[in-house]
Design an enzyme around this catalytic site. Structure first.
Site, PDB file in Angstrom:
ATOM      1  N   ARG A  35       9.521 -30.576  37.234  1.00 52.83           N
ATOM      2  CA  ARG A  35       9.910 -31.338  36.046  1.00 52.83           C
ATOM      3  C   ARG A  35      10.493 -30.428  34.974  1.00 52.83           C
ATOM      4  NH1 ARG A  35      10.364 -36.272  34.902  1.00 52.83           N
ATOM      5  NH2 ARG A  35       9.488 -36.776  36.938  1.00 52.83           N
ATOM      6  N   HIS A  38      13.966 -29.837  36.152  1.00 48.14           N
ATOM      7  CA  HIS A  38      14.711 -31.084  35.961  1.00 48.14           C
ATOM      8  C   HIS A  38      15.109 -31.269  34.506  1.00 48.14           C
ATOM      9  CE1 HIS A  38      14.626 -35.482  34.986  1.00 48.14           C
ATOM     10  NE2 HIS A  38      15.449 -35.526  35.996  1.00 48.14           N
TER      11      HIS A  38
END
Length: 230
Positions: A35, A38
């Site tokens: 994450r 990302h």
């Protein structure tokens, strides 16, 4: 929490995993690393973040049991999408030898006490102030950004031995700090009691060490590179 994943996010993760091999990481470490990458589009975080799976498991349980979340700045709080975060920056007043961010940490600690999850993505002085308090947090996400004090404050966090997510370099910021916290919030609590504790893993080497590797914490560096570079 239950969330609907947008097709754009699904495609983003597909491309991320095509470029960065995270399959060997323990589950919560992998969730955090992916994450953060990302949110930043920066695969180099795979070799820069420092995580401990055992600490993440305990923090994950604390979060899902309702542990308070504290953010150093409102940009971090705004990025935390699944939980209200305490942020006392607006109420804080700087003083000689005390930045406004550090003052905000003191105010927040007076409100939440021990057992909270702290998310520091902006000010190294906020992280320094938290360490000076001698707090007993459930987790410290220490990812402040900057050329002055950021590396040093994150090294001090690791040296303090607190349960933490940090990184080795100067980079960081509100978006990646919030992303690390969101990764834990998005992962549902386990349906059954966990089995034997997983090994703690690091996804970065300390400065001056050989190439970035993924290895059990406390073990000697691997003989070869096992995580992809940027």
């Amino acid at each position: 929490m239950t969330r609907t994943v947008h097709p754009i996010e699904e495609e983003s993760y597909r491309r991320l995993r095509a470029r960065v091999d995270t399959a060997h990481l323990p589950p919560l470490t992998r969730a955090v690393v992916e994450r953060v990458i990302h949110s930043s589009a920066d695969p180099a975080y795979a070799g820069d973040l420092v995580c401990d799976e055992t600490a993440l498991r305990a923090a994950h349980a604390a979060l899902h049991a309702g542990a308070p979340v504290v953010a150093d700045v409102e940009m971090v709080a705004a990025g935390i999408t699944a939980r209200r975060a305490v942020c006392r920056l607006r109420d804080a007043v700087a003083a000689p030898g005390l930045t406004r961010s550090a003052a905000a940490v003191r105010l927040a600690y007076g409100e939440v006490g021990d057992g909270a999850v702290w998310v520091v993505g902006c000010a190294p002085t906020a992280l320094e102030a938290l360490l000076a308090l001698g707090a007993a947090p459930a987790l410290v996400i220490g990812l402040p950004v900057g050329f002055v004090g950021a590396v040093e404050s994150k090294a001090a966090l690791r040296a303090a031995g607190l349960p933490a997510i940090s990184n080795v370099s100067e980079k960081g910021g509100s978006a990646v700090a919030a992303a690390a916290l969101n990764a834990l919030l998005y992962e549902p609590p386990p349906a059954a009691a966990p089995g034997a504790p997983a090994a703690a893993y690091r996804t970065a080497t300390e400065p001056g060490a050989p190439s970035p590797v993924t290895r059990p914490a406390g073990h000697a560096p691997a003989a070869r590179r096992t995580s992809p570079g940027p």
